[in-house]
Design a protein around this motif. Structure first.
Motif, PDB file in Angstrom:
ATOM      1  N   GLN A 168       0.826  -1.207   0.000  1.00  0.00           N
ATOM      2  CA  GLN A 168       0.000   0.000   0.000  1.00  0.00           C
ATOM      3  C   GLN A 168       0.860   1.258   0.000  1.00  0.00           C
ATOM      4  N   LEU A 169       1.971   1.241   0.764  1.00  0.00           N
ATOM      5  CA  LEU A 169       2.848   2.405   0.827  1.00  0.00           C
ATOM      6  C   LEU A 169       3.529   2.646  -0.516  1.00  0.00           C
ATOM      7  N   VAL A 170       3.961   1.566  -1.177  1.00  0.00           N
ATOM      8  CA  VAL A 170       4.598   1.695  -2.492  1.00  0.00           C
ATOM      9  C   VAL A 170       3.610   2.266  -3.504  1.00  0.00           C
ATOM     10  N   GLU A 171       2.365   1.783  -3.484  1.00  0.00           N
ATOM     11  CA  GLU A 171       1.359   2.292  -4.412  1.00  0.00           C
ATOM     12  C   GLU A 171       1.072   3.772  -4.160  1.00  0.00           C
ATOM     13  N   LEU A 172       1.021   4.163  -2.871  1.00  0.00           N
ATOM     14  CA  LEU A 172       0.800   5.568  -2.543  1.00  0.00           C
ATOM     15  C   LEU A 172       1.926   6.432  -3.088  1.00  0.00           C
ATOM     16  N   PHE A 173       3.184   5.978  -2.896  1.00  0.00           N
ATOM     17  CA  PHE A 173       4.332   6.719  -3.415  1.00  0.00           C
ATOM     18  C   PHE A 173       4.273   6.814  -4.932  1.00  0.00           C
ATOM     19  N   GLU A 174       4.030   5.674  -5.603  1.00  0.00           N
ATOM     20  CA  GLU A 174       4.013   5.667  -7.067  1.00  0.00           C
ATOM     21  C   GLU A 174       2.983   6.652  -7.614  1.00  0.00           C
ATOM     22  N   ARG A 175       1.766   6.584  -7.049  1.00  0.00           N
ATOM     23  CA  ARG A 175       0.697   7.455  -7.546  1.00  0.00           C
ATOM     24  C   ARG A 175       1.064   8.929  -7.379  1.00  0.00           C
ATOM     25  N   GLU A 176       1.502   9.316  -6.166  1.00  0.00           N
ATOM     26  CA  GLU A 176       1.830  10.721  -5.913  1.00  0.00           C
ATOM     27  C   GLU A 176       2.978  11.185  -6.802  1.00  0.00           C
ATOM     28  N   TYR A 177       4.000  10.337  -6.969  1.00  0.00           N
ATOM     29  CA  TYR A 177       5.165  10.690  -7.779  1.00  0.00           C
ATOM     30  C   TYR A 177       4.765  10.887  -9.236  1.00  0.00           C
ATOM     31  N   ILE A 178       4.013   9.912  -9.786  1.00  0.00           N
ATOM     32  CA  ILE A 178       3.661   9.963 -11.209  1.00  0.00           C
ATOM     33  C   ILE A 178       2.700  11.107 -11.496  1.00  0.00           C
ATOM     34  N   VAL A 179       1.731  11.339 -10.604  1.00  0.00           N
ATOM     35  CA  VAL A 179       0.796  12.453 -10.808  1.00  0.00           C
ATOM     36  C   VAL A 179       1.546  13.775 -10.902  1.00  0.00           C
ATOM     37  N   ASP A 180       2.452  14.024  -9.955  1.00  0.00           N
ATOM     38  CA  ASP A 180       3.187  15.293  -9.957  1.00  0.00           C
ATOM     39  C   ASP A 180       4.136  15.381 -11.149  1.00  0.00           C
ATOM     40  N   LEU A 181       4.811  14.264 -11.460  1.00  0.00           N
ATOM     41  CA  LEU A 181       5.746  14.232 -12.589  1.00  0.00           C
ATOM     42  C   LEU A 181       5.042  14.589 -13.890  1.00  0.00           C
ATOM     43  N   MET A 182       3.920  13.935 -14.178  1.00  0.00           N
ATOM     44  CA  MET A 182       3.216  14.155 -15.439  1.00  0.00           C
ATOM     45  C   MET A 182       2.551  15.537 -15.467  1.00  0.00           C
ATOM     46  N   ARG A 183       2.106  16.032 -14.315  1.00  0.00           N
ATOM     47  CA  ARG A 183       1.512  17.374 -14.273  1.00  0.00           C
ATOM     48  C   ARG A 183       2.553  18.421 -14.651  1.00  0.00           C
ATOM     49  N   ARG A 184       3.763  18.289 -14.085  1.00  0.00           N
ATOM     50  CA  ARG A 184       4.804  19.271 -14.354  1.00  0.00           C
ATOM     51  C   ARG A 184       5.259  19.238 -15.799  1.00  0.00           C
ATOM     52  N   HIS A 185       5.192  18.070 -16.427  1.00  0.00           N
ATOM     53  CA  HIS A 185       5.630  17.935 -17.816  1.00  0.00           C
ATOM     54  C   HIS A 185       4.461  17.936 -18.797  1.00  0.00           C
ATOM     55  N   LYS A 186       3.269  18.311 -18.307  1.00  0.00           N
ATOM     56  CA  LYS A 186       2.076  18.456 -19.151  1.00  0.00           C
ATOM     57  C   LYS A 186       1.838  17.199 -19.991  1.00  0.00           C
ATOM     58  N   MET A 187       1.989  16.031 -19.357  1.00  0.00           N
ATOM     59  CA  MET A 187       1.743  14.723 -19.958  1.00  0.00           C
ATOM     60  C   MET A 187       2.705  14.395 -21.092  1.00  0.00           C
ATOM     61  N   ASN A 188       3.869  15.054 -21.139  1.00  0.00           N
ATOM     62  CA  ASN A 188       4.890  14.734 -22.136  1.00  0.00           C
ATOM     63  C   ASN A 188       5.673  13.522 -21.634  1.00  0.00           C
ATOM     64  N   LEU A 189       5.396  12.377 -22.222  1.00  0.00           N
ATOM     65  CA  LEU A 189       5.944  11.113 -21.739  1.00  0.00           C
ATOM     66  C   LEU A 189       7.464  11.079 -21.829  1.00  0.00           C
ATOM     67  N   SER A 190       8.007  11.551 -22.938  1.00  0.00           N
ATOM     68  CA  SER A 190       9.453  11.492 -23.141  1.00  0.00           C
ATOM     69  C   SER A 190      10.202  12.350 -22.129  1.00  0.00           C
ATOM     70  N   ALA A 191       9.737  13.602 -21.930  1.00  0.00           N
ATOM     71  CA  ALA A 191      10.400  14.499 -20.989  1.00  0.00           C
ATOM     72  C   ALA A 191      10.292  13.975 -19.565  1.00  0.00           C
ATOM     73  N   ALA A 192       9.124  13.447 -19.216  1.00  0.00           N
ATOM     74  CA  ALA A 192       8.923  12.917 -17.865  1.00  0.00           C
ATOM     75  C   ALA A 192       9.829  11.715 -17.612  1.00  0.00           C
ATOM     76  N   ALA A 193       9.950  10.822 -18.606  1.00  0.00           N
ATOM     77  CA  ALA A 193      10.796   9.639 -18.451  1.00  0.00           C
ATOM     78  C   ALA A 193      12.260  10.025 -18.300  1.00  0.00           C
ATOM     79  N   ARG A 194      12.692  11.050 -19.047  1.00  0.00           N
ATOM     80  CA  ARG A 194      14.078  11.504 -18.934  1.00  0.00           C
ATOM     81  C   ARG A 194      14.362  12.049 -17.541  1.00  0.00           C
TER      82      ARG A 194
END
Length: 455
Positions: free
Chosen positions: A398-424
């Protein structure tokens, strides 16, 4: 409702309405590749033919298909395919055949056309049980009473069951109650957690081994299947089963026999199989991490347990049930304010979380009323979201899922859903990032590429 016939029934409980889905004709062949893609034909009690001749049951316009290319027939509980002497042959998984037995999910290539054999079902709404209990399960909501009626019927036969649901919804309890209400109730009920056994030991733990078959095998050992002989084996977290071992489990399901590691012969076992998962196995199939044919073999009866947040009417009943269970020597009351608080809580850990809170409250209570404040205070470490009231593996997950969700949400928001930039920036593989986005339902465009995606 009459007991379920193992030979022709698959059942399903949808999120909004528990229901059976009943196979009405054994299955359907669907063209998934070739000029006739989308065409279908249902398997019947008489042989059906595939080919380019107008007299065939499924007429194919593929010029590499012979006039009478392939025949399918049901013989007992098996489906047999027979090539009719075609010019270009028939094959499954790249291997040509003259005659072969196949199951749901099989893909058959005839010429350049690919057919897929799928279960055909009809939905039948189950009745609601008159009781608000089924063994140790309690529930007054319509969803749960329909579930109880379904389980009453399912328990009377040996059909394989797949139980789906979030962590804490009571999957193991459902499996145990099916066993306890079945003709096998006097036999063993063996629990095997596919995610708790080291990967290299899973095959031995499931099927057993003979002395000397590997380092450390100093004696013969029975596996979980042999231990469950005459009863029921419950395969918990079936989605964790390594892909390379899934064919062995499929063989055990089909042949009702197992081969110990290091042995040369198969041994018959008389077991009913119930499996459970909190994963979406259909998504795992799409990711090639779970076999489609094994999924269909496990899901002869499929049950999805509703989360507690969808069972608001049951919370009061469950609270009373657990208070009675944990304060039998000193009956406690629940104030209206505390009951309202319990009903409003989101219960991410479902019934298990509610049970743990009530048990802790009963232990901490000094007066005549439930001490709910202290129970909630000690339930977790809020700063990290750590659930110390859960088993280690589940709390960590549960803790890992919470971390993953929060991390990915913020990452993709900051990069405006640009997959390549977010992955880099995250320094993770694009494919893995896309899987995480899909896992948490964060990409509203599904499979489409993000803005600026350079793939």
């Amino acid at each position: 409702m009459s007991p379920v016939d193992k030979s022709n029934v698959t059942s399903l409980i949808k999120d909004d309405l528990p229901a059976f889905t009943r196979q009405v004709s054994g299955g359907t062949f669907v063209v998934i590749k070739g000029p006739d893609r989308g065409e279908t034909v249902a398997l019947r009690d008489v042989p059906i033919y595939f080919g380019s001749a107008p007299t065939c049951d499924l007429v194919l316009t593929d010029k590499t298909v012979s006039r009478k290319h392939l025949m399918a027939v049901r013989e007992g509980n098996e489906v047999i395919l027979r090539d009719q002497g075609s010019t270009n042959g028939s094959s499954i998984q790249g291997s040509r055949f003259k005659e072969i037995t196949m199951g749901y999910g099989a893909e058959i290539k005839v010429g350049r056309t690919v057919l897929k054999y799928m279960p055909e079902e009809e939905v039948v709404e189950p009745e609601a049980s008159d009781s608000d209990e089924f063994g140790f399960m309690v529930g007054r909501s319509v969803k749960m009473r329909r579930l109880f009626k379904l389980l009453e019927d399912v328990a009377q036969n040996d059909a394989t069951v797949l139980i789906e649901g979030e962590t804490g919804t009571g999957k193991e309890l459902v499996a145990e109650e099916i066993h306890n209400h079945s003709p096998r109730k006097d036999g063993p009920f063996v629990v095997f957690d596919c995610g708790a056994v080291p990967r290299e030991l899973v095959e031995s733990a499931l099927f057993g081994h003979v002395r000397g078959s590997f380092t450390g095998a100093i004696t013969d050992r029975k596996g979980a299947f042999a231990e469950a002989h005459g009863g029921t084996i419950f395969l918990d977290e079936i989605g964790e089963l390594p892909l390379e071992l899934q064919p062995s489990l499929l063989r055990a399901l089909d042949k009702k026999s197992v081969r110990r590691v290091g042995a040369n012969i198969y041994e018959k076992v008389d077991v009913r199989i119930i499996a459970a998962t909190n994963r979406d196995l259909r998504a795992e199939i799409a990711n090639k991490s779970f076999r489609e044919d094994l999924y269909y073999r496990l899901a002869v009866i499929r049950v999805t347990l509703p989360p507690l947040r969808e069972r608001g009417d049951d919370i009061k009943l469950l609270v009373e049930h657990f208070v009675k269970q944990f304060s039998s020597k000193r009956p406690l009351t629940v104030t209206p304010e505390d009951m309202s608080r319990l009903v409003r809580h989101s219960w991410p850990g479902n019934v298990r979380e509610l049970r743990n809170v009530i048990e802790r409250a009963c232990v901490l209570s000094k007066g005549e009323s439930l001490n709910l404040d202290d129970a909630f205070t000690e339930q977790a470490a809020p700063a990290l979201g750590i659930r110390t009231d859960l088993p280690f593996k589940e709390a960590k997950g549960q803790l890992v899922e919470l971390f993953e969700r929060e991390y990915i949400v913020d990452l993709m928001r900051r990069h405006k859903m640009n997959l390549s930039a977010a992955a880099r920036e995250a320094q993770i593989d694009r494919k893995h990032l896309r899987e995480l986005i899909r896992k948490y339902g964060l990409d509203p465009r599904g499979d489409s590429k993000g803005e600026g995606d350079d793939e």
